[in-house]
Every structure is written in structure tokens, then in C-alpha cells.
Design a protein around this motif. Structure first.
Motif, PDB file in Angstrom:
ATOM      1  N   SER A 109     -32.464   7.521  22.483  1.00 18.12           N
ATOM      2  CA  SER A 109     -32.878   8.245  23.675  1.00 18.12           C
ATOM      3  C   SER A 109     -32.019   9.441  24.010  1.00 18.12           C
ATOM      4  N   THR A 110     -30.914   9.436  24.830  1.00 21.08           N
ATOM      5  CA  THR A 110     -30.254  10.702  25.229  1.00 21.08           C
ATOM      6  C   THR A 110     -28.735  10.676  25.402  1.00 21.08           C
ATOM      7  N   GLY A 111     -27.844  11.784  25.129  1.00 20.23           N
ATOM      8  CA  GLY A 111     -26.374  11.845  25.242  1.00 20.23           C
ATOM      9  C   GLY A 111     -25.670  13.207  25.128  1.00 20.23           C
ATOM     10  N   GLY A 112     -24.283  13.498  25.220  1.00 16.81           N
ATOM     11  CA  GLY A 112     -23.442  14.721  25.207  1.00 16.81           C
ATOM     12  C   GLY A 112     -21.972  14.369  25.232  1.00 16.81           C
ATOM     13  N   ASP A 113     -21.020  15.257  25.570  1.00 17.72           N
ATOM     14  CA  ASP A 113     -19.587  14.980  25.566  1.00 17.72           C
ATOM     15  C   ASP A 113     -19.132  14.598  26.963  1.00 17.72           C
ATOM     16  N   THR A 117     -20.041  17.928  29.536  1.00 17.37           N
ATOM     17  CA  THR A 117     -20.111  19.098  28.659  1.00 17.37           C
ATOM     18  C   THR A 117     -21.154  18.851  27.586  1.00 17.37           C
ATOM     19  N   GLY A 118     -21.650  19.922  27.017  1.00 15.47           N
ATOM     20  CA  GLY A 118     -22.574  19.841  25.892  1.00 15.47           C
ATOM     21  C   GLY A 118     -22.364  21.037  24.995  1.00 15.47           C
ATOM     22  N   LYS A 119     -23.120  21.099  23.938  1.00 16.52           N
ATOM     23  CA  LYS A 119     -23.029  22.231  23.015  1.00 16.52           C
ATOM     24  C   LYS A 119     -24.406  22.866  22.939  1.00 16.52           C
ATOM     25  N   TYR A 120     -24.494  24.118  23.353  1.00 15.48           N
ATOM     26  CA  TYR A 120     -25.796  24.786  23.457  1.00 15.48           C
ATOM     27  C   TYR A 120     -25.822  25.965  22.492  1.00 15.48           C
ATOM     28  N   ALA A 121     -26.222  25.684  21.267  1.00 10.97           N
ATOM     29  CA  ALA A 121     -26.232  26.720  20.235  1.00 10.97           C
ATOM     30  C   ALA A 121     -27.197  27.832  20.609  1.00 10.97           C
ATOM     31  N   GLY A 122     -26.852  29.053  20.222  1.00  9.07           N
ATOM     32  CA  GLY A 122     -27.709  30.201  20.489  1.00  9.07           C
ATOM     33  C   GLY A 122     -28.945  30.196  19.614  1.00  9.07           C
ATOM     34  N   GLU A 128     -23.555  15.975  21.766  1.00 10.74           N
ATOM     35  CA  GLU A 128     -23.598  17.407  22.061  1.00 10.74           C
ATOM     36  C   GLU A 128     -24.917  17.819  22.702  1.00 10.74           C
ATOM     37  N   ASN A 129     -25.978  17.089  22.391  1.00 16.22           N
ATOM     38  CA  ASN A 129     -27.279  17.390  22.982  1.00 16.22           C
ATOM     39  C   ASN A 129     -27.556  16.564  24.240  1.00 16.22           C
ATOM     40  N   GLU A 130     -26.522  15.867  24.709  1.00 17.82           N
ATOM     41  CA  GLU A 130     -26.589  15.125  25.961  1.00 17.82           C
ATOM     42  C   GLU A 130     -27.762  14.145  26.007  1.00 17.82           C
ATOM     43  N   ASN A 131     -27.919  13.426  24.901  1.00 16.63           N
ATOM     44  CA  ASN A 131     -29.035  12.501  24.783  1.00 16.63           C
ATOM     45  C   ASN A 131     -28.499  11.070  24.802  1.00 16.63           C
ATOM     46  N   ALA A 132     -28.410  10.493  25.995  1.00 13.83           N
ATOM     47  CA  ALA A 132     -27.760   9.193  26.157  1.00 13.83           C
ATOM     48  C   ALA A 132     -28.569   8.061  25.547  1.00 13.83           C
ATOM     49  N   ALA A 133     -29.885   8.124  25.635  1.00  8.85           N
ATOM     50  CA  ALA A 133     -30.702   7.062  25.062  1.00  8.85           C
ATOM     51  C   ALA A 133     -30.544   7.033  23.547  1.00  8.85           C
ATOM     52  N   LEU A 134     -30.595   8.211  22.937  1.00 12.48           N
ATOM     53  CA  LEU A 134     -30.379   8.294  21.493  1.00 12.48           C
ATOM     54  C   LEU A 134     -28.950   7.868  21.137  1.00 12.48           C
ATOM     55  N   LEU A 135     -27.980   8.339  21.877  1.00  9.61           N
ATOM     56  CA  LEU A 135     -26.587   8.008  21.601  1.00  9.61           C
ATOM     57  C   LEU A 135     -26.351   6.508  21.686  1.00  9.61           C
ATOM     58  N   SER A 136     -26.840   5.879  22.753  1.00 11.46           N
ATOM     59  CA  SER A 136     -26.618   4.440  22.902  1.00 11.46           C
ATOM     60  C   SER A 136     -27.330   3.660  21.805  1.00 11.46           C
ATOM     61  N   THR A 137     -28.504   4.109  21.394  1.00 10.61           N
ATOM     62  CA  THR A 137     -29.229   3.423  20.331  1.00 10.61           C
ATOM     63  C   THR A 137     -28.482   3.528  19.007  1.00 10.61           C
ATOM     64  N   LEU A 138     -28.000   4.733  18.703  1.00 15.45           N
ATOM     65  CA  LEU A 138     -27.209   4.894  17.472  1.00 15.45           C
ATOM     66  C   LEU A 138     -25.975   3.996  17.497  1.00 15.45           C
ATOM     67  N   LEU A 139     -25.313   3.909  18.651  1.00 13.06           N
ATOM     68  CA  LEU A 139     -24.114   3.070  18.742  1.00 13.06           C
ATOM     69  C   LEU A 139     -24.463   1.588  18.600  1.00 13.06           C
ATOM     70  N   LEU A 140     -25.574   1.162  19.174  1.00 11.27           N
ATOM     71  CA  LEU A 140     -25.983  -0.236  19.038  1.00 11.27           C
ATOM     72  C   LEU A 140     -26.335  -0.574  17.593  1.00 11.27           C
ATOM     73  N   ILE A 141     -26.987   0.346  16.899  1.00 10.02           N
ATOM     74  CA  ILE A 141     -27.282   0.117  15.483  1.00 10.02           C
ATOM     75  C   ILE A 141     -25.980   0.074  14.683  1.00 10.02           C
TER      76      ILE A 141
END
Length: 452
Positions: free
Chosen positions: A19-23, A43-48, A389-402
Motif C-alpha cells: 500500500s503506501t510509505g516515505g522517509d 520527508t520524501g523523494k520527488y524526482a523531477g 521515498e514515495n511515501e507509500n505506507a501500505a506498500l512499505l508495510s506489506t513489503l516488510l511483512l513479506i
């Protein structure tokens, strides 16, 4: 009316989903819970932007002079002068810090003169209301923005009149955003970013954009560097309300040369437009109401169209990803083949790191289900940072759980427990209530042969 779909078409997975996450370093507690505190991004990383100014000009015109329905907008419209924002309704605790960050970015990156006020005469009124109230007027919407109103009661009165018709606007003075206040903090924030961006600027979405919230795949949910450049261009003093498509097109080269000088030296790609047939096929494939057979047929049609168009970009990848999602529960092995094809096309397309992270989550979840902890760890490793970096906590938490399940498979239980605990604060932001977080824990845990 511009609405965000209630069922995100993009990358929200079912049985093994991110789902979603960032720094971050900051935490907050939004409700009583036995789980660790909610984690917030600071914080996040917002590439141009990754395209030439020529391509950016084409994107700007198509974003600004069409609605998602395909209807043309006759003239350019925006707010003139300072823009004020107010929040009314039953505000969830996460809304204000997320709004503060977004307004700061709009001022600093898009150079828009925007601030929050308490006055009832704000240009943009954010209404924090229940999901049920939103869907009582727009059943398929998670959130939406409407012109010439400040409240939901006002919108109900004018919704079928020309006052609510974006194509009738000649300037923007008063708009309302309707956000759900009873969903996860991340969903509230995602709606906030998309709807405020469209209240200020473009009203269209383009599937061809790999690095933008102005894309119905809903992969990016926090405004990107591309989005901020589009908004900065929108509020250039060289543009004015009432300008025609031709007048804006003639002015854009001068604006983009000022705001994005490196784009002058990037080769144009002239990416093809996306046919309505492909859009309809994707929406059927990932929509909530179709039967499985109809969804498979639609995904196959999307792949056929993408192949015939000669696409090798994220649209071709997304069609294969959709097919993988559909096959996942019935034929996991075939689904993995589709995810691998999607990953191949994503890797060959600039600006798709977040897309690749979603696919990696699917592939890693399958590896865990096969008892391959080492393979799952290798698949996940490059993508945790991307989710942050994309501030996607749902995705971040899912990756960490896996990752935790993979560590257990590798007989590293203490590391697994530490990673699992780290995931929970992100899961509370990404998924919301304790029951949703615990359901995600059970879902990911059930993948492992050790837990069956």
C-alpha cells in the motif's frame, strides 16, 4: 465533478498486497490501540520530470483541455491571485499534518501562493465527511472535487445544473473537495493530494504518464516532481483565464524553458495517446463488478491492444499486471508469468520504480508461498527504499511483512520479529483500523508453509 475511483484500479493487491510509505522518524497516536503508534512521513523523494519540454507541453495540453470523459474544455481556467484553503467537518487526526506538508510543497515546488484559513469564504473548502455521504451522491467515488460550491448540501442542489459542469467554467473562484474521514490515514492523504491538485490545475488523467498522480492506474498517490512542474506551469504569469488551447500551446515553450531548462536538451519521445478501447478494457479487467471470465477477456483485450499499438511502456506492463491479478487466485503459476512480463516492461520504462515495487511484492509473496525465503528477500531488497521515498505506507508495510516471513523461512526469527514490529506503525497509517492491520498480518502470515 472530478472523482477518485472508490476501488483503486492500480496496484492494491488482495492476498499479498502493498500500500503506501516515505522517509520518517516521527510517530503519532491517532486512536487507542494495542498496536505500536502510527508512523508518519516527514520527508520524501520527488524526482523531477523525465521527459523533454516538447513532450511536457503535449502532456500539459491534454491534461488541461480535456476531462476524463474525453470531453474537450473550451478554455483554460485556474485561480487568480492568492488561493485560500479551509477544512470543515469531522477532521481525522492525520489530515492536518498531511495538509500542512502538502501546502508547503505547493508553495515551495509549484510556487503557488496558497495558505490555510479559517474563514468561510475560502477558495477551496475541504469537507471531511463519511464515505457513506460521498457515495450517496457518487456511488463509485472515494472522494471528489466540485466547482462553485463549498459544502455537500450545496453540491446536492446544483449537481445536475451547469454550475457543476467543469466545461462551463471560465475561471475558478470557489470549489469544494469531499474527503472520507472514516478510512485509513493513507487513503485520506491520497485523496487530498489528487483532489487538491485537480482543484488547482489539470482535470484529466493520462495512462501514458509513468510518474504522476494524473493517471488512473493510481500507482502514484503523492504529488510527484512531474505534478509539481505541471502546477507551476499552470500558475505561470504568462497564462490567464479564458485562454484557448492554441493560445496556451503557443505560450508553453517559453514557460517550460524557464521552469525546466534541462527539458530543452532531452529528446522528445512523442508517446502515443491511449485509445478509449484500452481504457475500457483495463477498467473492466480491474473493476469490482465483472465476472472472472469477463475480466480475463478484458485483460486479454488490453494486452492485444497494447501489443498492436507497439507499446513497450508502463501501459503494456499494466495490462500484463492486470492479467496476473485476475489469474492469481485460480492459477498462481500463470499469474507469476504475467507479473514477470509486467516487470520486464516496467524495467525498460523510466520513472516506474514504484510500479516495479508493487510487482516485486507479488513475486516475493509467491516465493514465500513456495518456501523460498532467500528468493523473496532478494526480490524485496531494492524496493523497500522506493516505498519509503514515495511515501507509500501500505506498500512499505506489506513489503516488510513479506520480508519477515522470508526471514522466518531462513531461520532468522529474531530479525523477522524486529521487521514485523517495524511494519506495524506503517500498517496503521496505510490500512487504518486495528482489525485491518491484523487482517493484513494474518494474510501475509498465511503465505508461509511454516504457518499452514
Amino acid at each position: 465533478m472530478k472523482a477518485r475511483a472508490a476501488l483503486l484500479l492500480a496496484m492494491v493487491l488482495n492476498a499479498c498486497s502493498p500500500s503506501t510509505g516515505g522517509d520518517v522518524t516521527r510517530t503519532a497516536t491517532f486512536s487507542d490501540s494495542s498496536l505500536p503508534p502510527v508512523k508518519l512521513f516527514t520527508t520524501g523523494k520527488y524526482a523531477g520530470p523525465i521527459r523533454s519540454n516538447n513532450d511536457l507541453a503535449l502532456d500539459f495540453i491534454e491534461l488541461s483541455f480535456k476531462l476524463e470523459s474525453g470531453r474537450d474544455l473550451p478554455v483554460f481556467t485556474r485561480f487568480e491571485g492568492p488561493v485560500t484553503v479551509a477544512v470543515i467537518g469531522n477532521k481525522p487526526a492525520s489530515l492536518q499534518p498531511d495538509l500542512n506538508r502538502l501546502l508547503s510543497r505547493l508553495r515551495n515546488e509549484a510556487r503557488i501562493d496558497i495558505k490555510q484559513v479559517n474563514a468561510s469564504s475560502a477558495n477551496i473548502t475541504i469537507n471531511a465527511v463519511s464515505r457513506k455521504e460521498i457515495q450517496s451522491v457518487l456511488p463509485q467515488a472515494a472522494c471528489f472535487v466540485a466547482p462553485n460550491v463549498s459544502t455537500l448540501a450545496e453540491y446536492r442542489k446544483i449537481r445536475k445544473t451547469n454550475k457543476a459542469n467543469w466545461s462551463q467554467l471560465r475561471s475558478r473562484t470557489r470549489l469544494a473537495i469531499f474527503l472520507p474521514n472514516d478510512v485509513s490515514p493513507q487513503e485520506i492523504r491520497d485523496c487530498l493530494h489528487e483532489e487538491l491538485a485537480q482543484a488547482l490545475g489539470p482535470l484529466n488523467d493520462l495512462y501514458r504518464l509513468p510518474d504522476s498522480v494524473f493517471n488512473d492506474d493510481n500507482v502514484h498517490t503523492v504529488l510527484t516532481g512531474f505534478d509539481m512542474l505541471m502546477l507551476r506551469t499552470y500558475y505561470s504569469p504568462k497564462l490567464n483565464n479564458g485562454m484557448t488551447r492554441g493560445q496556451v500551446a503557443a505560450t508553453l515553450p517559453y514557460i517550460l524553458r524557464e521552469v525546466n531548462p534541462r527539458g530543452e536538451f532531452t529528446t522528445a519521445s512523442y508517446t502515443t495517446r491511449t485509445p478509449q478501447q484500452w481504457k475500457r478494457a483495463i477498467e473492466t479487467a480491474l473493476g469490482p463488478s465483472s465476472k472472472s471470465s469477463a475480466r480475463r477477456k478484458a485483460a486479454a483485450e488490453a494486452i492485444t491492444i497494447a501489443t498492436a499499438m507497439g507499446w513497450t511502456d508502463q501501459r503494456r506492463a499494466f495490462a500484463h499486471y492486470a492479467m496476473g491479478r485476475i489469474l492469481q487466485s485460480q492459477n498462481p503459476r500463470e499469474a507469476q508469468k504475467q507479473f514477470l512480463v509486467a516487470q520486464k516492461f516496467y524495467k525498460s520504462t523510466a520513472g516506474t520504480q514504484l510500479h516495479q515495487a508493487y510487482v516485486a511484492a507479488q513475486l516475493a509473496a509467491y516465493a514465500v508461498s513456495q518456501g523460498d525465503g532467500s528468493g523473496a528477500l532478494q526480490l524485496i531488497a531494492p524496493h523497500v527504499k522506493t516505498a519509503r521515498e514515495n511515501e507509500n505506507a501500505a506498500l512499505l508495510s506489506t513489503l516488510l511483512l513479506i520480508r519477515a516471513e522470508a526471514l522466518d523461512l531462513e531461520n532468522r526469527p529474531s530479525e523477522a520479529q524486529a521487521v514485523r514490529m517495524d511494519s506495524l506503525g506503517w500498517a496503521r497509517y496505510g490500512f487504518g483500523s486495528d482489525w485491518a492491520v491484523r487482517a493484513k498480518l494474518r494474510e501475509i502470515s498465511s503465505l508461509s508453509p511454516l504457518k499452514r
